[in-house]
Scaffold this active site. Sequence first.
Site, PDB file in Angstrom:
ATOM      1  N   GLN A 178       0.821  -1.206   0.000  1.00  0.00           N
ATOM      2  CA  GLN A 178       0.000   0.000   0.000  1.00  0.00           C
ATOM      3  C   GLN A 178       0.854   1.255   0.000  1.00  0.00           C
ATOM      4  O   GLN A 178       2.033   1.217   0.320  1.00  0.00           O
ATOM      5  CB  GLN A 178      -0.879   0.015   1.263  1.00  0.00           C
ATOM      6  CG  GLN A 178      -1.644  -1.283   1.503  1.00  0.00           C
ATOM      7  CD  GLN A 178      -2.259  -1.338   2.891  1.00  0.00           C
ATOM      8  OE1 GLN A 178      -3.421  -1.017   3.057  1.00  0.00           O
ATOM      9  NE2 GLN A 178      -1.482  -1.726   3.885  1.00  0.00           N
TER      10      GLN A 178
ATOM     11  N   ASP B 191      -0.878  -7.870  11.753  1.00  0.00           N
ATOM     12  CA  ASP B 191      -1.082  -7.072  10.546  1.00  0.00           C
ATOM     13  C   ASP B 191      -0.164  -7.594   9.454  1.00  0.00           C
ATOM     14  O   ASP B 191       0.957  -8.018   9.718  1.00  0.00           O
ATOM     15  CB  ASP B 191      -0.794  -5.590  10.830  1.00  0.00           C
ATOM     16  CG  ASP B 191      -1.372  -4.680   9.776  1.00  0.00           C
ATOM     17  OD1 ASP B 191      -2.380  -3.999  10.057  1.00  0.00           O
ATOM     18  OD2 ASP B 191      -0.852  -4.661   8.636  1.00  0.00           O
TER      19      ASP B 191
ATOM     20  N   ASP C 262      -0.505 -12.811   7.558  1.00  0.00           N
ATOM     21  CA  ASP C 262      -1.903 -12.809   7.157  1.00  0.00           C
ATOM     22  C   ASP C 262      -2.737 -13.298   8.342  1.00  0.00           C
ATOM     23  O   ASP C 262      -2.446 -14.349   8.929  1.00  0.00           O
ATOM     24  CB  ASP C 262      -2.095 -13.738   5.952  1.00  0.00           C
ATOM     25  CG  ASP C 262      -3.555 -14.017   5.662  1.00  0.00           C
ATOM     26  OD1 ASP C 262      -4.253 -13.102   5.198  1.00  0.00           O
ATOM     27  OD2 ASP C 262      -3.998 -15.146   5.949  1.00  0.00           O
ATOM     28  N   ALA C 263      -3.755 -12.543   8.707  1.00  0.00           N
ATOM     29  CA  ALA C 263      -4.504 -12.834   9.935  1.00  0.00           C
ATOM     30  C   ALA C 263      -5.093 -14.248   9.907  1.00  0.00           C
ATOM     31  O   ALA C 263      -5.097 -14.952  10.913  1.00  0.00           O
ATOM     32  CB  ALA C 263      -5.615 -11.799  10.124  1.00  0.00           C
TER      33      ALA C 263
ATOM     34  N   ASP D 162     -10.171  -5.501  12.628  1.00  0.00           N
ATOM     35  CA  ASP D 162      -9.912  -4.082  12.306  1.00  0.00           C
ATOM     36  C   ASP D 162      -9.289  -4.037  10.908  1.00  0.00           C
ATOM     37  O   ASP D 162      -8.125  -3.670  10.738  1.00  0.00           O
ATOM     38  CB  ASP D 162      -8.976  -3.500  13.356  1.00  0.00           C
ATOM     39  CG  ASP D 162      -8.826  -1.988  13.213  1.00  0.00           C
ATOM     40  OD1 ASP D 162      -9.605  -1.378  12.459  1.00  0.00           O
ATOM     41  OD2 ASP D 162      -7.919  -1.422  13.855  1.00  0.00           O
TER      42      ASP D 162
END
Lengths: 334, 334, 334, 334
Positions: free
Chosen positions: C58, C133, C164-165, C182
């Site tokens: 990102q 996260d 990765d959650a 979240d």
Amino acid sequence: MGDISVSNGISNGNGVNGKSHSLNGYRKSCWYEEEIEENLRWCFALNSILHTGASQFQDIALLDTKPFGKALVIDGKLQSAEIDEFIYHESLVHPALLYHPNPKTLFIMGGGEGSTAREILRHKAVEKVSMCDIDEEVVDFCRSYLVVNREAFCDPRLELIINDARAELESRKECFDVIIGDLADPIEGGPCYKLYTKSFYEYTVKPRLTHNGIFVTQAGPAGIFSHTEVFSCIYNTLKQVFKYVVPYSAHIPSYADTWGWVMASDAPFCLSAEEFDLRMKQRIKGENRYLDGRTFASASTLSKAVRTSLENETHVYTEGAARFIYGHGRQNQD
Amino acid sequence: MGDISVSNGISNGNGVNGKSHSLNGYRKSCWYEEEIEENLRWCFALNSILHTGASQFQDIALLDTKPFGKALVIDGKLQSAEIDEFIYHESLVHPALLYHPNPKTLFIMGGGEGSTAREILRHKAVEKVSMCDIDEEVVDFCRSYLVVNREAFCDPRLELIINDARAELESRKECFDVIIGDLADPIEGGPCYKLYTKSFYEYTVKPRLTHNGIFVTQAGPAGIFSHTEVFSCIYNTLKQVFKYVVPYSAHIPSYADTWGWVMASDAPFCLSAEEFDLRMKQRIKGENRYLDGRTFASASTLSKAVRTSLENETHVYTEGAARFIYGHGRQNQD
Amino acid sequence: MGDISVSNGISNGNGVNGKSHSLNGYRKSCWYEEEIEENLRWCFALNSILHTGASQFQDIALLDTKPFGKALVIDGKLQSAEIDEFIYHESLVHPALLYHPNPKTLFIMGGGEGSTAREILRHKAVEKVSMCDIDEEVVDFCRSYLVVNREAFCDPRLELIINDARAELESRKECFDVIIGDLADPIEGGPCYKLYTKSFYEYTVKPRLTHNGIFVTQAGPAGIFSHTEVFSCIYNTLKQVFKYVVPYSAHIPSYADTWGWVMASDAPFCLSAEEFDLRMKQRIKGENRYLDGRTFASASTLSKAVRTSLENETHVYTEGAARFIYGHGRQNQD
Amino acid sequence: MGDISVSNGISNGNGVNGKSHSLNGYRKSCWYEEEIEENLRWCFALNSILHTGASQFQDIALLDTKPFGKALVIDGKLQSAEIDEFIYHESLVHPALLYHPNPKTLFIMGGGEGSTAREILRHKAVEKVSMCDIDEEVVDFCRSYLVVNREAFCDPRLELIINDARAELESRKECFDVIIGDLADPIEGGPCYKLYTKSFYEYTVKPRLTHNGIFVTQAGPAGIFSHTEVFSCIYNTLKQVFKYVVPYSAHIPSYADTWGWVMASDAPFCLSAEEFDLRMKQRIKGENRYLDGRTFASASTLSKAVRTSLENETHVYTEGAARFIYGHGRQNQD
């Protein structure tokens, strides 16, 4: 109703009832916004959105803007603004017609707005203008709403054809003294790309010009940076096909840029500013607002930066040539 | 023409001819922009500017926006949007009318748009609605263009008065079961400031309420930060004049904020959510889209932050009192 | 240099040298603009662009905005603003932790900003917070620049995992009292879609909850119109997996919308507003700014319109189930 | 930190890590916006806000814009942009210095940015440049941040004076070969109005010019419409004071307009384009990017519309003359 309320709006805007200051307050809350490029925006306060419509090819809108008056917008791009379209159309039309010894027959590729025809028809000696636009709805839209061109649309010397300009030119047998390109820019894959290629100029346009005929085309942005987008390539492509090629440019406020045109012929372009002005007086009905001999002398003298990069331009617009010429040949055999 | 082209626009927008994607392209180039506050802007893509006009007091426009439908804009401020005005008007009207045992006569201060009257007139038992707006042109504009309120404007139970709400109330002898304030916010020096003061509530509004009558007013932004602008002061001012005062709020998307209303009376407000819903069924023609008992329970339970600062508010809206009360006294002697 | 000039900027902005009025003049010429939806824009005047960076996943920016203070923007979308992020984070964290009889171990899916952890760590009884996260650069960026969360990032009870959650939860053996989602919204094909599906909740989340454990997730926009985007589907999907599901919402000014969260468990949620407030006092260090018992009572009582469409929602988020469950089974065999 | 993150930003922007497409996504959410006029906006996507500051007179900012590179903004108005300031500064400086037979001493009114001095100092024969700007902070800001002018600020031939240009000129005894006005436009009541009046030119500037000295000043927008704001009046005012006056103009993309300059002297301006180019080669270190003989020939040949309205201009900038001349006389007695 729409029209009534709009005219209310305008009269108020003119301050006839002393409310204009606050109406401005309101009006500044409506804006037309155009992305000149990805990172550059140009925004006009709006009085109203006069008309909107859609054709088979494009979306059309006529906006009433505060800074530039009525503005014709096609597919979200400003085409021409009431207040300064005369710069574009006088520059596109008059140099070619004045350099030509005696232009009687003309062909316009595109030009559905009608302003190019309007300027041509100011030349008293012109006998026939063939205007060929592919989008009938745009033509009808402009004929209905662009009051300034109404007279031109009714002129008996105007022949209006709805067709692809290339197909039309290839189907014609007669020749024209001046052919004018009033088309969208040559974006790869865009609708008009093939109307800017060397082969099109060589095999379609040139054969349809009378002896010493002149071809002129709008040639996209010609600013100190933006001229490399298409202006320099159009210039260089025409240089491959014609003996004499004259690029020129003018700043058009509503475009937020300097715009370019290129004029080409196999006969040399020689007119002094004085001769240019003399022919203007003799040939053209009414007064030009923008163009005269000295203006053209200035417009056709490019700045060092632009002149140099035009001289150094090597790109030529072409299509997958072989196949095209073959196909073209076949069409000619028919 | 305007209307025709607009409806074209809309039908195209709906994609009936597969052009909607590009029409969107065009449409997104026209925007309505509002400065919510000096450093915060809220912008809606425009389909068209339907109507514009100017009154003696204000400039008026009816816009067709993409995100919120038709929008009424006065002096460059959004008044109400087709898509969510029902939140504002159901919240302003129904709680007061439902808490009241049997409201027959109502007085609206302002409300020229007609939507407040529309919601009141859905109450079957209502006999008379006196709507008093100072701006005749705005009322005429809305009556002509806001189709959704046409029926209300024609309802025989509606008495429309063009006058200053205070002068009108002071000139009246009769009382009303519910008085509704649908006015601009109390900005110092603004047109409506004096219609939010303690003395106005005490000497003008309260005397015109029937026994156990209810007063309710729109009360400006009620967001977690914006509620301190006027909401908390209106609440605190009404607390000085009425025994029972209920502030409540709701988020209105087109306002980009939570909005507030305050309801006040000398009779307690006691209805369970179930009783609220029952009265809704019995009294109101048609279904509410936003409001019911549980919605109001939630709307009238403010968040900790807002509740606390309302409790701590000390400011009371007043005028240069003495002179005003004197003048007021004299009027009463007449 | 950058920081120095920025702090100059800020101190001037604070008017320490009486220039702030004119600095405002300058500042209003720089804007952050977000397209809330295609036809709706939300624009903040900028003080400065504090930091920009890019991660493997990102782009990140920390902006100093005039209306909302410092704002964290990821991929051109506002994540949280200094002035009102407490509304989002208190609402996400405290209801679940307060309804739980005694939460000691927690798992955060996402939450790299650190504010969710910060709110959790205010609960004195919490022993371990596992925050997972996927984007290490974002976490590092926030740890470096979000001063307000620095203490939380240093708290020994915080375990920070970059993974990765889902992979992380599937690899875990232990269970958690509360699991908090979240994450970005479940856009089809988006990075987080698979973390909102029925199978994920059923086979990955639920098995990792202790007896009577609680799952809570942010659930996207919950406005009167926007709640149908994802809020109602997340609610309906969780209803397929848990016995008790509580949707709630709050207006967040910087988001220009009401936001939603959904809390789910196999144990009923029963606390009066008073018990809620009591547990707040007993368990949480410091004062909440937004949330208390009555605020939550209001937040969890949805308006008629939203309530009705949640009840009528039929869509359930799923993946190409079979293959996934097979794969999932295999992982469990390891 | 600021600088690091900014340079990150830039390197990413250059796509060195393949992230540029998405970084653009982010970047386009920050914009610099300037109101060219009340109803016309010009917006640049921002990379970053590099520095901000405030002086006793003005607010200053250095922005990194995507379309035009680093941009110096004073009081919310773009002063010059990295990418095209050379057009403005080459046009302001070189014609006057080339037309002059042998310019050794120069005086700059304003010019705190340093670019005008930079261009002058490229002339090898120049011995002394006195640059007089009223705003020390702006000069310091530019000296610190405008890397491109650093060398000029260090040139021993540059004398930097912080003073009002008029007071300074009136206090001087010596004369200058060329005086250059690089000041804000003559807005009535603006800071620089009195530096554009007939009496200033006649009694302050002209007496400080050596025999056959040349005065040149920036002269505001010179577009087909905008030239009537100040360009035509400055031209007409100088015509009252000097025997020979040459107006010229050039389109500057970042200004979204054509800009104007006026050159004046009591000696005639006669150089062919070839002589102009020859003197350029002989006198100037390095290559001009924009200007040469043909460029100046074009720039000094105005379009018909502008030429005509300059010829017809009657307004002359004056002050409450008598009093002023009296005061002026007194100063001379000192």
